[in-house]
Design a protein around this motif. Structure first.
Motif, mmCIF file in Angstrom:
data_model
loop_
_atom_site.group_PDB
_atom_site.id
_atom_site.type_symbol
_atom_site.label_atom_id
_atom_site.label_comp_id
_atom_site.label_asym_id
_atom_site.label_seq_id
_atom_site.Cartn_x
_atom_site.Cartn_y
_atom_site.Cartn_z
ATOM 1 N N ARG A 1 0.848 -1.199 0.000
ATOM 2 C CA ARG A 1 0.000 0.000 0.000
ATOM 3 C C ARG A 1 0.879 1.243 0.000
ATOM 4 O O ARG A 1 1.944 1.274 0.623
ATOM 5 C CB ARG A 1 -0.920 0.025 1.225
ATOM 6 C CG ARG A 1 -1.906 -1.132 1.251
ATOM 7 C CD ARG A 1 -2.659 -1.185 2.560
ATOM 8 N NE ARG A 1 -3.619 -2.282 2.575
ATOM 9 C CZ ARG A 1 -4.897 -2.145 2.221
ATOM 10 N NH1 ARG A 1 -5.350 -0.964 1.842
ATOM 11 N NH2 ARG A 1 -5.714 -3.178 2.259
ATOM 12 N N LEU A 2 0.405 2.267 -0.705
ATOM 13 C CA LEU A 2 1.054 3.581 -0.715
ATOM 14 C C LEU A 2 0.116 4.556 -0.042
ATOM 15 O O LEU A 2 -0.982 4.820 -0.552
ATOM 16 C CB LEU A 2 1.359 4.005 -2.153
ATOM 17 C CG LEU A 2 2.176 5.289 -2.334
ATOM 18 C CD1 LEU A 2 3.016 5.207 -3.604
ATOM 19 C CD2 LEU A 2 1.288 6.518 -2.398
ATOM 20 N N VAL B 1 -1.585 -0.533 -4.176
ATOM 21 C CA VAL B 1 -0.858 -0.043 -5.344
ATOM 22 C C VAL B 1 -1.548 -0.432 -6.644
ATOM 23 O O VAL B 1 -1.383 0.248 -7.665
ATOM 24 C CB VAL B 1 0.598 -0.577 -5.311
ATOM 25 C CG1 VAL B 1 1.378 0.055 -4.190
ATOM 26 C CG2 VAL B 1 0.614 -2.107 -5.202
ATOM 27 N N LEU C 1 -3.402 2.370 -8.329
ATOM 28 C CA LEU C 1 -2.712 3.574 -8.780
ATOM 29 C C LEU C 1 -2.740 3.675 -10.304
ATOM 30 O O LEU C 1 -3.140 2.755 -11.020
ATOM 31 C CB LEU C 1 -1.276 3.573 -8.257
ATOM 32 C CG LEU C 1 -1.137 3.609 -6.725
ATOM 33 C CD1 LEU C 1 0.323 3.604 -6.330
ATOM 34 C CD2 LEU C 1 -1.846 4.831 -6.135
ATOM 35 N N TRP D 1 -1.391 1.095 -13.984
ATOM 36 C CA TRP D 1 -0.939 -0.148 -13.359
ATOM 37 C C TRP D 1 -0.648 -1.210 -14.413
ATOM 38 O O TRP D 1 -1.436 -1.448 -15.327
ATOM 39 C CB TRP D 1 -2.014 -0.653 -12.398
ATOM 40 C CG TRP D 1 -1.694 -1.975 -11.761
ATOM 41 C CD1 TRP D 1 -2.224 -3.175 -12.074
ATOM 42 C CD2 TRP D 1 -0.755 -2.203 -10.714
ATOM 43 N NE1 TRP D 1 -1.694 -4.157 -11.286
ATOM 44 C CE2 TRP D 1 -0.776 -3.588 -10.428
ATOM 45 C CE3 TRP D 1 0.097 -1.383 -9.986
ATOM 46 C CZ2 TRP D 1 0.011 -4.161 -9.463
ATOM 47 C CZ3 TRP D 1 0.886 -1.949 -9.010
ATOM 48 C CH2 TRP D 1 0.849 -3.323 -8.749
ATOM 49 N N CYS E 1 3.693 1.240 -11.873
ATOM 50 C CA CYS E 1 2.611 2.218 -11.979
ATOM 51 C C CYS E 1 3.243 3.600 -11.987
ATOM 52 O O CYS E 1 4.451 3.767 -11.758
ATOM 53 C CB CYS E 1 1.613 2.069 -10.830
ATOM 54 S SG CYS E 1 2.354 2.316 -9.204
ATOM 55 N N TYR F 1 3.054 7.674 -10.537
ATOM 56 C CA TYR F 1 2.584 8.456 -9.377
ATOM 57 C C TYR F 1 3.074 9.888 -9.530
ATOM 58 O O TYR F 1 4.261 10.119 -9.829
ATOM 59 C CB TYR F 1 3.109 7.856 -8.070
ATOM 60 C CG TYR F 1 2.660 8.615 -6.835
ATOM 61 C CD1 TYR F 1 1.381 8.456 -6.342
ATOM 62 C CD2 TYR F 1 3.523 9.492 -6.189
ATOM 63 C CE1 TYR F 1 0.959 9.152 -5.217
ATOM 64 C CE2 TYR F 1 3.114 10.193 -5.072
ATOM 65 C CZ TYR F 1 1.833 10.020 -4.585
ATOM 66 O OH TYR F 1 1.418 10.719 -3.483
ATOM 67 N N PHE G 1 5.214 3.519 2.277
ATOM 68 C CA PHE G 1 4.934 2.187 1.745
ATOM 69 C C PHE G 1 4.826 1.216 2.923
ATOM 70 O O PHE G 1 5.650 1.251 3.845
ATOM 71 C CB PHE G 1 6.054 1.716 0.810
ATOM 72 C CG PHE G 1 6.135 2.488 -0.468
ATOM 73 C CD1 PHE G 1 5.388 2.121 -1.568
ATOM 74 C CD2 PHE G 1 6.950 3.611 -0.568
ATOM 75 C CE1 PHE G 1 5.468 2.835 -2.752
ATOM 76 C CE2 PHE G 1 7.035 4.325 -1.743
ATOM 77 C CZ PHE G 1 6.282 3.945 -2.845
#
Length: 693
Positions: free
Chosen positions: A259-260, A265, A268, A271, A282, A284, A293
C-alpha cells in the motif's frame, strides 16, 4: 436309507475338506510384501499408517489413491449429517464430488503438492510421484470435518524404472535457476537509476524522500516473501506485492498487500503486471511530500522477507493516464461546449417563436374553458333557481336539516371553495353571471341556518302560557313531576360514573340532556302555577293545588290499608315485587348480551332501568319483610321450554304436517312446509336483544 447315507457321507466329506483348508490358511504365513508394489489401506481416523517396507533410497515411486469413504459430523442442538469423500474431493449439498480438500498427508506434505499430481474425479483415482529415502513413509487420512465412519482409501505404491529423474534433483535445479534469475534481475535492477526502498513483510511503514510536486514518478515493485498462519490447520505460502499462493503454490490469489499511503498499489495510475517475474509498475505524481509504503501479508501469523520498490523520476512532460484522460476530457468538453452554445442560440430563437405561439394558443384555450365553465354554472343555477326563494329555503331547512348538516354539507362547501379559490372564474362570474355567486352564498346560508336551529331550542313561550289543573291535564302534570325525579336520578347516575371512572363524554352528554329536560318540565309546571326549584317542591305544591287526590295503584292502595292496621292480604304488593324481580332478571340477561356484542348505548340504557327496578324492588321487599311476608319466588325460567324441547317440538310438528299433506296427496304444499319450518328454526337459533339464558 442307503441314499440318505450316501448324502450324509458327502456332506461330512465336504465339511472335513473345508476345515482342513481353514486350518492350513491359519497356519500358513502370508507371503512377504513385494517391494516394487505395495498397498496401504487408510481409514479416516487421523492415525498414521506406514508403508509395509521402506521406500528404496533414490528411487521414484508412483503412488495411486483410490476409493471412497463416509464421514459424519454433529452440529448445534443435535443437527449434523453425513457425506462421502475420496482422496482429494468431498461431496457438496447436491452430492457432487466438487469440494477440494487436503485430506491425505504423506509425511507432513499434502498429496496435492506432490510432483506429477494427476486427477481422475470420475473414477476417484489420483496419482503422484514420490521419492524414496530408504524409510517407511507414514500416511494419514483426515476427513473434511467430523469423524470417518465407513469405507477406506487405498494407496498403491509402484516402483518406477531406474533412471527416472528424482524429485530432489529437480527441486535443486529449480532453486539454482531461480537463484540465478533473481541474481540477474537484481543486477539488472542495480544498473537502473532511481531510489530503492526495501519494504519488510511485517506491516512496518517505510518513508520515501520528498517527491516533487507535479513531477511524475514510475514505481517498479519486485520480489516475493514467505508467510504463514496457524488456525484449525496451519498453512505456509509465498506472496508478491499483489498475489499470494494457493495450496498448490500458484500465485493466483489476489490481495491488497503493498500500500502507498494506505491505498493498494494496484489502484494507482497506469498499473501494469508481469506476474511471471513478480514485477509490477505504476505512475505516481509527486505532491511535495514523502509517501509511505507498507506491506501487509495475507495472514499475520508470521512472515519473512521483503519487497523492493524502485522510484524512477520520469522525463518532463510525462503524463499519467489520469492526466491524459483529464486533458482529453477538457478538449472534448470544450468542443462540446462550443457546439452546445451554437445549438442553444439556434434553439433560443426557435423557442421564443414557439413560446409565443403556445402562449397565444394556451390563452385562447383557457379563455374558452373558462367561458364554458361559466355557461355550465349559469345553466345549473337556472335549473335550481328555487334556492333564491326565501320560503323555499326555510322549508328546505325544516325538512332536511339533518341531511344538510351531514350528507350535503361537505359537497356544498367543496363546490363553494372550488369557485371562490379561482380568481379568474370569480371575475368572469361577477361580470357575466352574478347569480351563480349569489346561489352558492345561499347554500352556505342554509348550512349556517341549520347549525343555528340544531343548537337553539324552539320558542315555546306562546305554548307554555298560563294553564290550569283539570281532570284532562292532571296526567300531564303528574308525568312532568315524575320526569323531574327520573331526570334527576339520571344526573346522579351519570355524575357517579364520572366520579368513579373519570372523564366520559357520554355521561357528560347525558347530564346536559337531563338539565335541558329539567328546565323544560319546570317551565311546564310553572305554566300550571307550580313554581318550584326541586322535584320535591313541585310535588308538594301539586298536592296543594290539585282539586282531588290522584288515584293510587292497587298495590299502593294495599300498602296504605296495611299501614293503617287493616287486615288485608298483601297479594297485590307481592305480585308487584315478583314483576320487578322478573324484570330485573330479564334486564340482567339483556345487559350481558349488550356487553358481549359491544353495544355501549344499549348497556347504559339498561343500567338506568336496572337502577329504578332495583330501587323499587328493595322498597317493596323491605315493606313485605317488615310485615312478615316471604319474598322468595320461583325462577319462572324453569317453567319455560328449553331450546332442545322447542327444536324437537318443531321437528315433530313438521313431520305431522307433511304426513297429513301426503295422505291428502298435496305434494306441492308439502314442499313449502320445509321452507316454512326452516324459517322457524332460524328464528329459534337467532340471538337477539330479547333473548336471555
Amino acid at each position: 436309507m442307503v441314499f440318505v447315507g450316501i448324502i450324509l457321507g458327502l456332506v461330512l466329506g465336504i465339511g472335513a475338506l473345508g476345515l482342513y483348508a481353514w486350518i492350513s490358511e491359519q497356519t500358513t504365513p502370508p507371503p512377504p510384501p513385494d517391494p516394487s508394489r505395495m498397498a496401504v489401506a487408510l481409514k479416516a481416523n487421523r492415525l498414521e499408517v506406514f508403508t509395509p517396507l521402506p521406500l528404496e533410497n533414490r528411487r521414484m515411486y508412483k503412488v495411486t489413491f483410490s476409493g471412497v469413504y463416509t464421514y459424519e459430523w454433529s452440529g448445534f442442538l443435535g443437527s449434523g449429517g453425513s457425506r462421502q469423500a475420496d482422496a482429494a474431493f468431498y461431496q457438496d449439498w447436491d452430492d457432487n464430488f466438487s469440494q477440494k480438500y487436503a485430506g491425505i498427508f504423506l509425511g507432513a506434505e499434502p498429496i496435492g503438492k506432490l510432483e506429477g499430481w494427476t486427477e481422475n474425479r470420475a473414477l476417484h483415482q489420483y496419482s503422484a510421484l514420490v521419492e524414496g529415502f530408504g524409510q517407511q513413509q507414514p500416511l494419514r487420512l483426515i476427513p473434511p470435518k467430523g469423524e470417518g465412519r465407513w469405507g477406506r482409501i487405498v494407496a498403491s505404491f509402484e516402483l518406477m524404472p531406474p533412471g527416472t529423474p528424482l524429485t530432489s534433483e529437480k527441486q535443486a535445479a529449480a532453486k539454482a535457476a531461480a537463484a540465478a534469475a533473481a541474481a540477474a534481475a537484481k543486477a539488472a535492477a542495480a544498473s537502473q537509476p532511481g531510489l530503492r526502498l526495501n519494504i519488510p513483510a511485517f506491516g512496518s511503514g517505510v518513508f520515501s524522500e520528498i517527491l516533487e510536486a507535479g513531477v511524475v514518478y514510475k514505481l517498479v515493485i519486485s520480489g516475493t516473501y514467505d508467510y504463514g498462519f496457524a488456525g484449525f490447520r496451519s498453512f505456509h505460502g509465498k506472496a508478491d506485492a499483489v498475489y499470494g499462493t494457493d495450496v498448490q503454490g500458484r500465485y493466483c490469489v489476489p490481495y491488497d498487500g503493498l500500500r502507498l499511503d494506505g491505498i493498494g498499489v494496484r489502484l494507482l495510475d497506469s498499473w501494469q503486471e508481469d506476474r511471471a517475474s513478480h514485477e509490477y509498475s505504476c505512475l505516481y505524481e509527486g505532491q511535495a511530500k514523502r509517501v509511505t509504503f507498507s506491506l501487509k501479508p495475507p495472514h499475520s501469523y508470521h512472515s519473512a522477507g521483503e519487497l523492493e520498490v524502485r522510484i524512477v523520476r520520469q522525463p518532463a512532460g510525462t503524463q499519467t493516464a489520469v492526466a491524459r484522460e483529464q486533458a482529453e476530457e477538457q478538449k472534448r468538453q470544450a468542443a462540446e461546449e462550443a457546439l452546445r452554445q451554437a445549438e442553444q442560440q439556434a434553439k433560443a430563437t426557435r423557442a421564443a417563436a414557439e413560446q409565443a405561439a403556445r402562449f397565444q394558443a394556451e390563452h385562447a384555450r383557457v379563455k374558452a374553458a373558462l367561458q364554458a365553465k361559466v355557461e355550465a354554472l349559469r345553466r345549473s343555477v337556472h335549473q335550481n333557481r328555487n334556492l333564491f326563494d326565501r320560503d323555499y329555503r326555510l322549508n328546505l331547512v325544516e325538512q332536511y336539516q339533518g341531511k344538510i348538516l351531514t350528507d350535503w354539507r361537505a359537497g356544498w362547501v367543496r363546490e363553494y371553495n372550488e369557485i371562490f379559490a379561482d380568481p379568474p372564474l370569480v371575475a368572469a362570474l361577477t361580470s357575466q353571471a352574478r347569480e351563480v355567486l349569489d346561489w352558492h352564498e345561499r347554500r352556505i346560508d342554509l348550512i349556517l341556518l341549520a347549525e343555528r336551529l340544531a343548537i337553539t331550542p324552539p320558542d315555546v313561550s306562546v305554548v307554555l302560557n298560563e294553564r290550569r289543573i283539570t281532570s284532562r291535564t292532571l296526567g300531564q302534570v303528574q308525568r312532568a313531576i315524575g320526569e323531574l325525579f327520573r331526570l334527576r336520578d339520571q344526573i346522579d347516575s351519570a355524575a357517579e360514573r364520572l366520579a368513579i371512572h373519570g372523564y366520559d363524554e357520554d355521561s357528560r352528554q347525558q347530564i346536559k340532556e337531563a338539565r335541558r329536560g329539567l328546565s323544560f318540565y319546570f317551565d311546564l309546571l310553572k305554566a300550571y302555577g307550580i313554581a318550584a326549584q326541586s322535584p320535591e317542591q313541585a310535588e308538594d305544591k301539586f298536592f296543594e293545588l290539585c282539586p282531588f287526590q290522584p288515584p293510587l295503584a292497587s298495590y299502593e292502595q294495599m300498602m296504605e290499608r296495611i299501614k293503617a292496621g287493616k287486615q288485608v292480604g298483601p297479594d297485590a304488593v307481592k305480585g308487584k315485587l315478583e314483576d320487578l324481580v322478573r324484570e330485573e332478571i330479564i334486564l340482567q340477561a339483556k345487559r350481558r348480551h349488550a356487553i358481549r356484542h359491544g353495544r355501549e348505548q344499549v348497556r347504559q340504557a339498561l343500567d338506568k332501568r336496572l337502577d329504578v327496578v332495583r330501587r323499587d324492588a328493595t322498597f317493596f321487599r323491605d315493606f313485605l319483610t317488615s310485615i312478615g311476608v316471604s319474598v322468595e319466588f320461583a325462577d319462572f325460567r324453569q317453567q319455560e321450554e328449553t331450546r332442545e324441547e322447542q327444536f324437537i317440538k318443531l321437528l315433530q310438528e313438521k313431520d305431522n304436517i307433511k304426513a297429513a299433506l301426503k295422505e291428502r296427496q298435496e305434494d306441492e304444499t308439502a314442499e313449502h312446509v320445509d321452507a316454512l319450518f326452516a324459517e322457524e328454526l332460524a328464528k329459534l337459533f337467532k340471538a337477539d336483544e330479547a333473548s336471555y339464558t
